[in-house]
Design a protein around this motif. Structure first.
Motif, PDB file in Angstrom:
ATOM      1  N   SER A 244       8.343 -50.328 -35.788  1.00 17.56           N
ATOM      2  CA  SER A 244       9.376 -49.331 -35.514  1.00 17.56           C
ATOM      3  C   SER A 244      10.381 -49.886 -34.527  1.00 17.56           C
TER       4      SER A 244
ATOM      5  N   ALA B 143       4.290 -45.555 -37.292  1.00 18.03           N
ATOM      6  CA  ALA B 143       3.854 -45.348 -38.671  1.00 18.03           C
ATOM      7  C   ALA B 143       2.585 -46.128 -38.951  1.00 18.03           C
TER       8      ALA B 143
ATOM      9  N   PHE C 113       3.612 -40.921 -40.710  1.00 19.62           N
ATOM     10  CA  PHE C 113       4.465 -41.067 -39.539  1.00 19.62           C
ATOM     11  C   PHE C 113       3.907 -40.256 -38.371  1.00 19.62           C
TER      12      PHE C 113
END
Length: 222
Positions: free
Chosen positions: A37, A45, A195
């Motif tokens: 990320s 995630a 997520f």
């Protein structure tokens, strides 16, 4: 100090076992995914073996929250709350307690109620004052609740409950697709990526094959 004789058959069995374990690790590594990320404070995630590879633009407009309500102020946690009945409702479910004792006693009554609909009570003390604070156990708008007081003693002492934070769903977009989730951990059905939402904002999530894990597993096999 005694010599130990290991038969040739045992050596073969041990070697086959080690080879089998190494092959299993190679299979797992070939199925594993690497996630990254650009804004870890916004969202993280995790991906399964069948999750889609690629980049995902994630925008979070709202985080899922629990409802939190509080009573008016008391001089201390040992103040008598009042007498009467508190009714808690969430959707079609409800439970009631007959109030007895001080703030700590009432909090215990709520938490230990057998038909509790999913709320937790606590006593918060600050600046020489105390409040009875109630929050839902789970996030999401479906977990909002209502507190109704009956009995002059409760109304006079407690003075009603004020809403501090409302129960809300998480909302946002994944590659332009809108989503609504009761939890801050949700699986995107299109990509199969899960997520973990952490704050409002935008981030890019990259999902790729975990080449480092593959290389390590192959070297271990060799």
């Amino acid at each position: 100090a005694d010599p130990v004789n290991i038969s040739p058959e045992s050596k073969v069995i041990n070697a086959v076992t080690e080879l089998s374990e190494a092959l299993v690790n190679v299979k797992k590594a070939n199925e594993s995914k690497f996630t990254k990320s650009t804004g870890e404070s916004i969202a993280l995630a995790s991906a399964k073996s069948d999750s889609s590879r690629g980049s995902f633009e994630v925008t979070i407009t709202n985080l899922a929250r629990v409802q939190k309500s509080q009573s008016s102020e008391f001089s201390s946690a040992t103040d008598k709350f009042g007498s009467g009945v508190l009714t808690f409702q969430s959707g079609d479910a409800e439970f009631k307690i007959t109030v007895a004792g001080n703030l700590k006693d009432v909090a215990k009554q709520i938490n230990e109620a057998e038909d509790n609909i999913g709320v937790t009570a606590s006593v918060v003390e600050a600046e020489g004052k105390a409040r009875l604070v109630i929050h839902s156990d789970n996030t999401g708008s479906d977990n909002q609740f209502k507190i109704t007081e009956s009995g002059a003693g409760v109304s006079a002492a407690g003075g009603g409950f004020d809403l501090v934070t409302a129960a809300e769903d998480a909302t946002g977009t994944v590659n332009g697709r809108g989503f609504t989730s009761a939890s801050n951990d949700f699986e995107d059905e299109t990509s199969g990526v899960t997520f973990e939402l952490k704050a409002r904002g935008a981030t890019r999530i990259t999902v790729a094959d975990d080449e480092l894990a593959r290389s390590t597993a192959r070297n271990d096999l060799l």
